[in-house]
Design a protein around this motif. Structure first.
Motif, mmCIF file in Angstrom:
data_model
loop_
_atom_site.group_PDB
_atom_site.id
_atom_site.type_symbol
_atom_site.label_atom_id
_atom_site.label_comp_id
_atom_site.label_asym_id
_atom_site.label_seq_id
_atom_site.Cartn_x
_atom_site.Cartn_y
_atom_site.Cartn_z
ATOM 1 N N TYR A 193 0.845 -1.201 0.000
ATOM 2 C CA TYR A 193 0.000 0.000 0.000
ATOM 3 C C TYR A 193 0.877 1.247 0.000
ATOM 4 O O TYR A 193 1.980 1.246 0.551
ATOM 5 C CB TYR A 193 -0.883 0.024 1.248
ATOM 6 C CG TYR A 193 -2.141 -0.802 1.140
ATOM 7 C CD1 TYR A 193 -3.398 -0.210 1.111
ATOM 8 C CD2 TYR A 193 -2.077 -2.192 1.081
ATOM 9 C CE1 TYR A 193 -4.552 -0.968 1.036
ATOM 10 C CE2 TYR A 193 -3.232 -2.962 0.997
ATOM 11 C CZ TYR A 193 -4.464 -2.344 0.981
ATOM 12 O OH TYR A 193 -5.606 -3.104 0.893
ATOM 13 N N GLY A 224 -4.651 6.823 1.396
ATOM 14 C CA GLY A 224 -5.248 6.554 0.097
ATOM 15 C C GLY A 224 -6.750 6.782 0.100
ATOM 16 O O GLY A 224 -7.275 7.567 0.893
ATOM 17 N N THR A 270 -5.252 1.533 4.163
ATOM 18 C CA THR A 270 -5.538 2.724 3.359
ATOM 19 C C THR A 270 -5.548 3.972 4.223
ATOM 20 O O THR A 270 -5.034 5.025 3.829
ATOM 21 C CB THR A 270 -6.883 2.570 2.629
ATOM 22 O OG1 THR A 270 -6.909 1.315 1.938
ATOM 23 C CG2 THR A 270 -7.086 3.688 1.619
ATOM 24 N N ASN A 275 -8.431 1.556 -2.639
ATOM 25 C CA ASN A 275 -8.784 0.228 -2.131
ATOM 26 C C ASN A 275 -10.288 -0.002 -2.240
ATOM 27 O O ASN A 275 -11.086 0.819 -1.778
ATOM 28 C CB ASN A 275 -8.345 0.095 -0.668
ATOM 29 C CG ASN A 275 -8.812 -1.197 -0.058
ATOM 30 O OD1 ASN A 275 -8.496 -2.280 -0.531
ATOM 31 N ND2 ASN A 275 -9.594 -1.083 1.004
ATOM 32 N N ILE A 288 -10.682 4.870 0.010
ATOM 33 C CA ILE A 288 -11.465 3.659 0.230
ATOM 34 C C ILE A 288 -12.747 3.746 -0.594
ATOM 35 O O ILE A 288 -13.538 4.675 -0.413
ATOM 36 C CB ILE A 288 -11.813 3.481 1.715
ATOM 37 C CG1 ILE A 288 -10.542 3.379 2.564
ATOM 38 C CG2 ILE A 288 -12.700 2.253 1.923
ATOM 39 C CD1 ILE A 288 -10.800 3.442 4.062
ATOM 40 N N THR A 309 -2.878 4.574 -3.185
ATOM 41 C CA THR A 309 -3.777 3.427 -3.108
ATOM 42 C C THR A 309 -5.236 3.835 -3.266
ATOM 43 O O THR A 309 -5.701 4.807 -2.666
ATOM 44 C CB THR A 309 -3.604 2.711 -1.751
ATOM 45 O OG1 THR A 309 -2.348 2.038 -1.739
ATOM 46 C CG2 THR A 309 -4.713 1.701 -1.512
#
Length: 529
Positions: free
Chosen positions: A207, A236, A231, A213, A238, A211
């Protein structure tokens, strides 16, 4: 000469979220359908939840249950509880109402958040859950009388960070190993150990800040927590699916340029079997994690060839012990589940708890920095789960049988006790057996997992009893009315006796072999909807 020591404690989850909001506030954090929350908005909303809990008398160290279907609000609620200094208790939405009530009682939850589709399921049991304070029944959407409206409640709260002082050993969350008819077993994670778990997984699963995810499993699951936590740690994005559907998963991968996702083998089978699979662009995927149940070698290679060369197979327990098979090693050792995470140690013990040599099968035990604190209020289970070596160090017993090769790669030999994994959900046969034994026609019973094209595995009951009192079909229906959706029997067979060893123990392995293909021989599997 004395030196001044700089105080630089590593951040815990609330501060990690706050730092992401500070330094990349405009970047997307949570996406659910048409709704997107930036990191700043996510942090502010979670702080509103935290301050709202304080306003109704829920304080640091309390536990708050969450019974919600996947949504952006569910993510906000779970981490808002943590920002408040409370332990979040996400509940499996698939289990029975009595099981849900038992888990809430066991946790001593002071508050309950539910989505509209689940609030009514708890309403008839509210009198049993005396730990919940007045005004702490909160529903997202239209709910029963006596529940507080989440939308209006959160909007009336301050979005200032409450900055609750947390220690490493404070409780972060409790995840129940199964929603069952037996005594619940809550797995407690502290803040430091939970964050260490995210750190170690983020490295192993590759990750980073870029990212994206995709969460396609219920957010109450520890599989989803792995993806969410990594995440959140890296800052990142989600993407939350309301429920898994193979074609929609592929569409979201293409639309959002998804880089990571964590799934169970059955989901991969559905994705690869999607008729329109070739029409979707999945080139953005960097790393996929497969866990929850053993991954067949041929499926493992097909995933790497057609979907994601960066496939990481993970074997592990919510309690903490984890191994991963890196994609660079998967083709050379497709039957292995890899090596332990950084900082984790494994050992194989024989029946006398002596270490096994390479190649010998025995129980897998492990130790690492991110082990659970223990099972909530279950000293008996804690004692059973631990093994102490000659140096006085504690190791976690997995209950799984495995072997290590000369290079240190782990291979699973047998399933964890008699656990059935169906559609990524854990089913403990003893829970269904206890229901069956309540029927006057049943003398003895054994529940085993059988092959299911739809679910991977499904439970089948083998019963010794009076079939004249009730037929197999009717007894199956009677049982399925009393267990959770994911626990429903695929079928039931009456027999004259159960196979046993010399010590009188039922030979479930023999039953699994005998009935493994029961569904493919004609019977139709029951619906779980």
């Amino acid at each position: 000469m004395s030196h001044t020591k700089l105080q630089a404690p590593p951040p815990l989850l609330p501060e990690v979220i706050a730092l992401n909001a500070k330094w990349q506030g405009d970047r997307p954090a949570i996406v659910f359908g048409d709704r997107t929350l930036s990191w700043r908005e996510f942090h502010d909303r979670a702080c509103q939840v935290a301050n709202g809990l304080d306003s109704i008398g829920i304080r640091k160290g309390d536990r708050v249950a969450v019974l919600m279907s996947n949504s952006a609000d569910m993510v906000v609620v779970m981490f808002g509880i943590i920002i408040a200094g409370c332990a979040t208790v996400p509940l499996n939405t698939l289990v029975t109402e009595s099981s849900l009530a038992a888990m809430i009682r066991d946790a001593g939850a002071r508050g309950v958040f539910a989505s509209a589709d689940h609030a009514s399921r708890l309403d008839g049991h509210r009198g049993e859950m005396r730990s919940v304070v007045d005004g702490a029944w909160i529903v997202a959407g239209p709910g029963p009388s006596g529940w507080k409206d989440y939308a209006g409640w959160i909007e009336s709260q301050s979005d200032q960070d409450p900055e609750v002082a947390l220690a490493d050993d404070d409780e972060c969350n409790i995840i129940y190993s199964s929603g069952t008819t037996g005594q619940p077993k809550g797995i407690v994670h502290s803040h430091r150990r939970r964050l260490d778990w995210f750190y170690d997984l983020a490295l192993a699963l590759r990750y980073d800040r870029a990212t994206v995810n995709l969460c396609s499993i219920g957010l109450f699951s520890n599989i989803s927590w792995a993806g969410m936590g990594c995440t959140l740690l890296t800052g990142g994005t989600i993407i939350v699916m309301p429920a898994f559907e193979a074609g929609e998963w592929l569409r979201l991968v293409q639309e959002h340029q998804v880089t990571h996702s964590a799934m169970v083998p059955l989901q991969f089978r559905h994705i690869l079997g999607e008729p329109d699979f070739e029409q979707f662009d999945v080139s953005s995927i960097k790393s996929l994690m497969c866990c929850g149940s053993p991954l067949a070698q041929e499926l493992k290679l097909e995933i790497m060839d057609r979907l994601a060369p960066g496939l990481v197979e993970l074997y592990g327990l919510t309690e903490g012990v984890i191994t991963t098979l890196e994609p660079e090693q998967a083709r050379a050792r497709p039957a292995s589940v890899g090596k332990p995470l950084m900082g984790t140690d494994l050992m194989i013990l024989d029946k006398d708890d002596n270490p096994c040599a390479a190649g010998e099968a025995g129980e897998i035990v492990g130790r690492c920095r991110h082990l659970m604190v223990g099972y909530h209020d279950r000293p008996d289970a804690n004692k059973e789960a631990l093994w102490m070596d000659e140096q006085g160090r504690h190791w976690l017993r997995t209950g799984d049988i495995g072997r290590l090769d000369e290079a240190g790669y782990l291979y699973l030999v047998d399933r964890k006790k008699d656990l059935i994994i169906s559609g990524g959900q854990n089913i403990y046969p003893a829970d269904i057996e206890s229901v069956l034994l309540d029927h006057p026609a049943v003398t003895e019973t054994a529940v085993v997992g059988i092959d299911s094209e739809k679910w991977g595995e499904s439970p089948l009951a083998i019963v010794v009893g009076d079939s004249n009192l009730i037929g197999a079909r009717d007894l199956c229906a009677w049982t399925n009315q009393r267990v959770g959706k994911h626990q429903r029997l695929a079928g039931l067979e009456f027999v004259s006796e159960l196979p046993r060893n010399a010590n009188g123990k039922v030979l479930k392995r023999e039953l699994r072999g005998l009935y493994r293909n029961w569904l493919t021989e004609g019977p139709e599997e029951v619906s779980r909807t």
